[in-house]
Design a protein around this motif. Structure first.
Motif, PDB file in Angstrom:
ATOM      1  N   VAL A 145      -3.044   7.342 -18.752  1.00  0.00           N
ATOM      2  CA  VAL A 145      -4.067   8.002 -18.425  1.00  0.00           C
ATOM      3  C   VAL A 145      -3.885   9.048 -17.318  1.00  0.00           C
ATOM      4  O   VAL A 145      -4.175   8.875 -16.261  1.00  0.00           O
ATOM      5  N   PRO A 146      -3.208  10.110 -17.527  1.00  0.00           N
ATOM      6  CA  PRO A 146      -3.098  11.259 -16.476  1.00  0.00           C
ATOM      7  C   PRO A 146      -4.266  11.813 -16.267  1.00  0.00           C
ATOM      8  O   PRO A 146      -5.093  11.988 -16.880  1.00  0.00           O
ATOM      9  N   GLN A 147      -4.305  11.978 -14.836  1.00  0.00           N
ATOM     10  CA  GLN A 147      -5.792  12.677 -14.344  1.00  0.00           C
ATOM     11  C   GLN A 147      -5.875  14.023 -14.302  1.00  0.00           C
ATOM     12  O   GLN A 147      -5.902  14.778 -13.425  1.00  0.00           O
ATOM     13  N   TYR A 148      -5.925  14.555 -15.589  1.00  0.00           N
ATOM     14  CA  TYR A 148      -6.090  15.948 -15.975  1.00  0.00           C
ATOM     15  C   TYR A 148      -7.141  16.762 -15.047  1.00  0.00           C
ATOM     16  O   TYR A 148      -8.481  15.809 -15.153  1.00  0.00           O
ATOM     17  N   GLY A 149      -7.087  17.563 -14.134  1.00  0.00           N
ATOM     18  CA  GLY A 149      -7.885  18.134 -13.524  1.00  0.00           C
ATOM     19  C   GLY A 149      -8.224  17.648 -12.272  1.00  0.00           C
ATOM     20  O   GLY A 149      -9.240  18.209 -11.301  1.00  0.00           O
ATOM     21  N   GLY A 150      -7.580  16.696 -11.734  1.00  0.00           N
ATOM     22  CA  GLY A 150      -7.663  15.975 -10.675  1.00  0.00           C
ATOM     23  C   GLY A 150      -6.471  15.561  -9.865  1.00  0.00           C
ATOM     24  O   GLY A 150      -5.391  16.220 -10.366  1.00  0.00           O
ATOM     25  N   ILE A 173      -3.767  21.370 -25.898  1.00  0.00           N
ATOM     26  CA  ILE A 173      -4.954  22.055 -25.239  1.00  0.00           C
ATOM     27  C   ILE A 173      -4.754  23.359 -24.511  1.00  0.00           C
ATOM     28  O   ILE A 173      -3.928  23.312 -23.601  1.00  0.00           O
ATOM     29  N   ASN A 174      -5.366  24.380 -24.967  1.00  0.00           N
ATOM     30  CA  ASN A 174      -4.906  25.682 -24.292  1.00  0.00           C
ATOM     31  C   ASN A 174      -3.433  25.797 -24.175  1.00  0.00           C
ATOM     32  O   ASN A 174      -3.049  26.309 -23.237  1.00  0.00           O
ATOM     33  N   ASN A 175      -2.990  25.623 -25.437  1.00  0.00           N
ATOM     34  CA  ASN A 175      -1.630  26.197 -25.843  1.00  0.00           C
ATOM     35  C   ASN A 175      -0.583  25.308 -24.845  1.00  0.00           C
ATOM     36  O   ASN A 175       0.483  25.684 -24.790  1.00  0.00           O
ATOM     37  N   ARG A 176      -1.182  24.051 -24.416  1.00  0.00           N
ATOM     38  CA  ARG A 176      -0.270  23.096 -23.624  1.00  0.00           C
ATOM     39  C   ARG A 176      -0.390  21.822 -24.312  1.00  0.00           C
ATOM     40  O   ARG A 176      -1.495  21.229 -24.648  1.00  0.00           O
ATOM     41  N   GLN A 177       0.742  21.166 -24.523  1.00  0.00           N
ATOM     42  CA  GLN A 177       0.815  19.765 -25.020  1.00  0.00           C
ATOM     43  C   GLN A 177       0.246  18.527 -24.304  1.00  0.00           C
ATOM     44  O   GLN A 177       0.762  18.560 -22.940  1.00  0.00           O
ATOM     45  N   LYS A 230     -10.702   8.352 -26.116  1.00  0.00           N
ATOM     46  CA  LYS A 230     -11.755   9.350 -26.039  1.00  0.00           C
ATOM     47  C   LYS A 230     -11.806   9.980 -24.538  1.00  0.00           C
ATOM     48  O   LYS A 230     -11.750  11.030 -24.293  1.00  0.00           O
ATOM     49  N   GLN A 231     -12.125   9.037 -23.401  1.00  0.00           N
ATOM     50  CA  GLN A 231     -12.451   9.340 -22.234  1.00  0.00           C
ATOM     51  C   GLN A 231     -10.912  10.150 -21.581  1.00  0.00           C
ATOM     52  O   GLN A 231     -11.117  11.197 -21.077  1.00  0.00           O
ATOM     53  N   ALA A 290      -8.906  15.739 -20.346  1.00  0.00           N
ATOM     54  CA  ALA A 290      -8.215  16.887 -20.524  1.00  0.00           C
ATOM     55  C   ALA A 290      -8.763  17.998 -21.009  1.00  0.00           C
ATOM     56  O   ALA A 290      -8.502  19.188 -20.466  1.00  0.00           O
ATOM     57  N   ILE A 291      -9.610  17.996 -21.958  1.00  0.00           N
ATOM     58  CA  ILE A 291     -10.265  19.091 -22.401  1.00  0.00           C
ATOM     59  C   ILE A 291     -11.123  19.585 -21.295  1.00  0.00           C
ATOM     60  O   ILE A 291     -11.376  20.977 -21.199  1.00  0.00           O
ATOM     61  N   CYS A 292     -12.040  18.798 -20.469  1.00  0.00           N
ATOM     62  CA  CYS A 292     -12.899  19.347 -19.621  1.00  0.00           C
ATOM     63  C   CYS A 292     -11.901  20.221 -18.365  1.00  0.00           C
ATOM     64  O   CYS A 292     -12.528  21.065 -17.769  1.00  0.00           O
ATOM     65  N   SER A 293     -10.774  19.753 -18.152  1.00  0.00           N
ATOM     66  CA  SER A 293      -9.840  20.450 -17.318  1.00  0.00           C
ATOM     67  C   SER A 293      -9.487  21.907 -17.494  1.00  0.00           C
ATOM     68  O   SER A 293      -9.080  22.491 -16.962  1.00  0.00           O
ATOM     69  N   GLY A 294      -9.553  22.014 -18.932  1.00  0.00           N
ATOM     70  CA  GLY A 294      -9.280  23.279 -19.430  1.00  0.00           C
ATOM     71  C   GLY A 294     -10.517  24.278 -19.528  1.00  0.00           C
ATOM     72  O   GLY A 294     -10.107  25.683 -19.948  1.00  0.00           O
ATOM     73  N   PHE A 295     -11.647  24.049 -19.027  1.00  0.00           N
ATOM     74  CA  PHE A 295     -12.659  25.244 -18.677  1.00  0.00           C
ATOM     75  C   PHE A 295     -12.466  25.838 -17.308  1.00  0.00           C
ATOM     76  O   PHE A 295     -11.977  25.156 -16.406  1.00  0.00           O
TER      77      PHE A 295
END
Length: 626
Positions: free
Chosen positions: A53-58, A376-380, A387-388, A393-398
């Motif tokens: 689980v990479p910590q996308y956005g963090g 997500i946003n054109n990045r794999q 789910k979490q 990852a999706i939330c980090s795209g906003f």
């Protein structure tokens, strides 16, 4: 090995090669910053592992530990890798590449307490993506339980870290995923590359479990316009020289144009690859029709229901079963069938042709070669299909501060405003704060409350501005009530600022003090005046029979004022009487003059007047003398 089996393997290899030989695979990376020792301080690239689980956005900061034994982590560790003493930084396990799967290294390190793993490459080469093992070699019991992030680093960086650790130096590293995904605006676009095959082992199981678990969150995001989701399906084509072969006929539709591997990898039993292609096409067409009707989120219901009602193991993986699911969801079945078309015809299918073209990478996104793949946003996306993890990852795209509420839940992020208000401005009395929780952390931004905008730096100062600002916490100005009187330093017609009202002095924000007009001799100073200070004002009276006039700050006699008043009244009365008499006399004169002239005019018509006779006599005499 059976001839059929061998032919199948050769065909699949050709399909994979033909589909990707001219492709481009992009390694997704994040930032690694060495914060100590000084000679290694710098920012480096590392490749995100396609598990855990990479910590996308963090971000995640830790201290590197290189084990004295089991340096490739192919076996379980005998002792814990957890940080000591308690309260120290999390441990990043530095491991060597080779001898076992990347996932096994991560699993053994996670069990020993590591917060992340850094795998040192064993050769000088560009970074690669660490992926999960092939299905027949995978052990799903631990693959789905890996929760720590992983990254591959270059051999040169790994050797430099090892050298520093050998000298007894502490190596601290910060892993940063805040820019791993672009976040250009307030909507996230994402794609899910999948297939309808449910007999391909753990990966197929993980795909359908993800669809079932993520369906609720996906539909919330899609219904409210926060995301734009598109499902995709990987297909390959059969080389023209083999289109009439048994293998291509059983694995492909539309004369070898669109193919998929045999689900069981055995031509002699079960369903064929072409059955998978047809169901993939039906799912893609379902999405197309549902999207055109304004309900793209129904795709999640269809795929989840199809997996439950039409599994291969129950011999229900059929068109009839699929149609029953489609009808139950209220989608136009006729339009879906028209979209699917004739799968036996020697023609292109518009939907599957577009899918093949979409597989080719464009811009920052590489070719889609791994199944399943989330873009997500054109990045794999790289990491566990859960789910979490995917929601993070999706939330980090906003774009920051535009995230929907689902991204701010306690399950996927920590509210930094709860700790000392995030260091932002706060008005505790009015319960107004400039701290705004975001997925990546927090921002200090003066708020808008009940239509009133606060302005300031957000950290030390915010104040209400504009119309109606006094309605919210009195505009941040001083206000007090005593003895039934209320005074305020806020003025509604001023866009900002506070000013103590007349009778007070102070900054208008924290305090306004009553001015003692008597003591400061600014009022009630006439010789006969008596001054008494009150809160916000003063009272002034006069000695004996005198009356105080506030506008002139003087005392006058009550009787004198009465006499003067009555005299003034009599003057007015006499003046009115004189004016009335004069007016009446003038009126009588005008009426009499008018009546005289009228009477004389009437009489002149019937009898000569004296002056007229005289005029005629004089005229005759004058003519006789001539």
């Amino acid at each position: 090995m059976k001839e059929g089996k061998l032919g199948f393997i050769i065909c699949v290899l050709v399909l994979f090669m033909c589909g990707s030989c001219f492709g481009r695979f992009v390694v997704e990376k994040n930032s690694l910053r060495v914060t100590s020792p000084d000679n290694l301080k710098d920012t480096y690239e590392c490749a995100i592992g396609n598990f855990g689980v990479p910590q996308y956005g963090g971000t995640l900061t830790g201290s590197v530990h290189y084990p004295k034994s089991n340096q490739k982590a192919c076996e379980s560790f005998d002792s814990s890798l957890k940080s000591e003493p308690a309260g120290g930084l999390p441990i990043f396990a530095l491991l060597d590449r080779g001898d076992c799967y990347f996932t096994l290294k991560a699993w053994n390190a996670q069990k020993a307490g590591a917060a992340a793993i850094l795998v040192t490459d064993d050769r000088p080469e560009p970074l690669i993506t660490m992926d999960m093992p092939e299905e027949e070699k995978a052990q799903a019991d631990y693959l789905q339980n890996i929760t720590i992030p992983s990254a591959l680093i270059t051999m040169s960086l790994g050797n430099s870290i090892k050298k520093a650790l050998t000298k007894g130096e502490m190596v601290n590293i910060k892993l940063d995923w805040t820019e791993a995904l672009p976040h250009p605006d307030e909507r996230v676009e994402y794609e899910f590359w999948t297939n309808s095959n449910d007999e391909c082992g753990p990966k197929c199981d993980s795909q359908i479990n993800f669809v079932k678990n993520f369906k609720g969150a996906a539909q919330i995001l899609e219904r409210k316009g926060y995301t734009q989701f598109t499902p995709h399906y990987i297909t390959w084509y059969c080389p023209e020289a083999f289109t009439l072969s048994k293998q291509c006929k059983s694995q492909c539709i539309n004369h070898g144009r669109y193919c998929a591997p045999d689900p069981e990898q055995d031509f002699s039993k079960g369903y064929d690859g072409k059955d998978v292609v047809v169901q993939n096409l039906r799912q893609a067409c379902f999405y197309k029709v549902a999207n055109e009707s304004g309900k793209p989120w129904l795709w999640w219901d269809y795929v989840a229901d199809f997996s439950i009602r039409c599994p291969m193991k129950d011999q229900k993986y059929t068109k009839d079963c699929a149609n029953e699911v489609i009808k139950s969801l209220g989608v136009d079945l006729k339009k879906v069938d028209e979209c699917v078309g004739d799968t036996e015809a020697d023609v292109d299918n518009a939907v599957l042709k577009a899918e093949q073209e979409a597989q080719i990478g464009k811009g920052t996104r590489g070719d889609v070669t791994i199944l399943p793949t989330l873009v997500i946003n054109n990045r794999q996306y790289r990491g566990k299909l859960a789910k979490q993890a995917v929601l993070k990852a999706i939330c980090s795209g906003f774009e920051e501060t535009t995230e929907p509420a689902i991204c701010l839940s306690d399950e996927i992020q920590t509210n930094e405003c709860l700790d000392n208000n995030g260091g932002c401005w706060i008005d505790k009395a009015a319960n107004i704060t400039a701290c705004r929780d975001t997925f990546r952390g927090k921002v200090c931004e003066c708020p808008v409350v009940q239509g009133v905008k606060f302005v300031g730096d957000g950290y030390k100062h915010c104040e209400a501005s504009g119309a109606l600002r006094c309605e919210v916490n009195n505009g941040g100005c001083w206000k007090d009530t005593k003895l039934g009187k209320t005074y305020s330093a806020c003025i509604d017609d001023h866009t900002k600022g506070c000013k103590c009202p007349p009778g007070f002095k102070g900054d208008g924000v924290n305090s306004c003090e009553d001015i003692d007009e008597c003591k400061e001799k600014t009022a009630c100073q006439c010789p006969d005046c008596k001054c008494k200070n009150t809160w916000g004002s003063y009272e002034c009276s006069c000695n004996s029979n005198l009356l105080y006039m506030r506008e002139h700050d003087t005392c006058i006699s009550k009787s004198g004022k009465s006499e003067m008043s009555w005299g003034f009244v009599w003057v007015i009365i006499l003046g009115l009487a004189v004016a009335g008499t004069a007016g009446y006399a003038f009126y009588k004169y005008r009426i009499r003059t008018y009546m005289d002239s009228e009477i004389r005019a009437i009489m002149a018509q019937y009898m000569p007047l004296d002056n007229q006779a005289e005029i005629e006599v004089h005229g005759t005499t004058h003519h006789g003398n001539v």
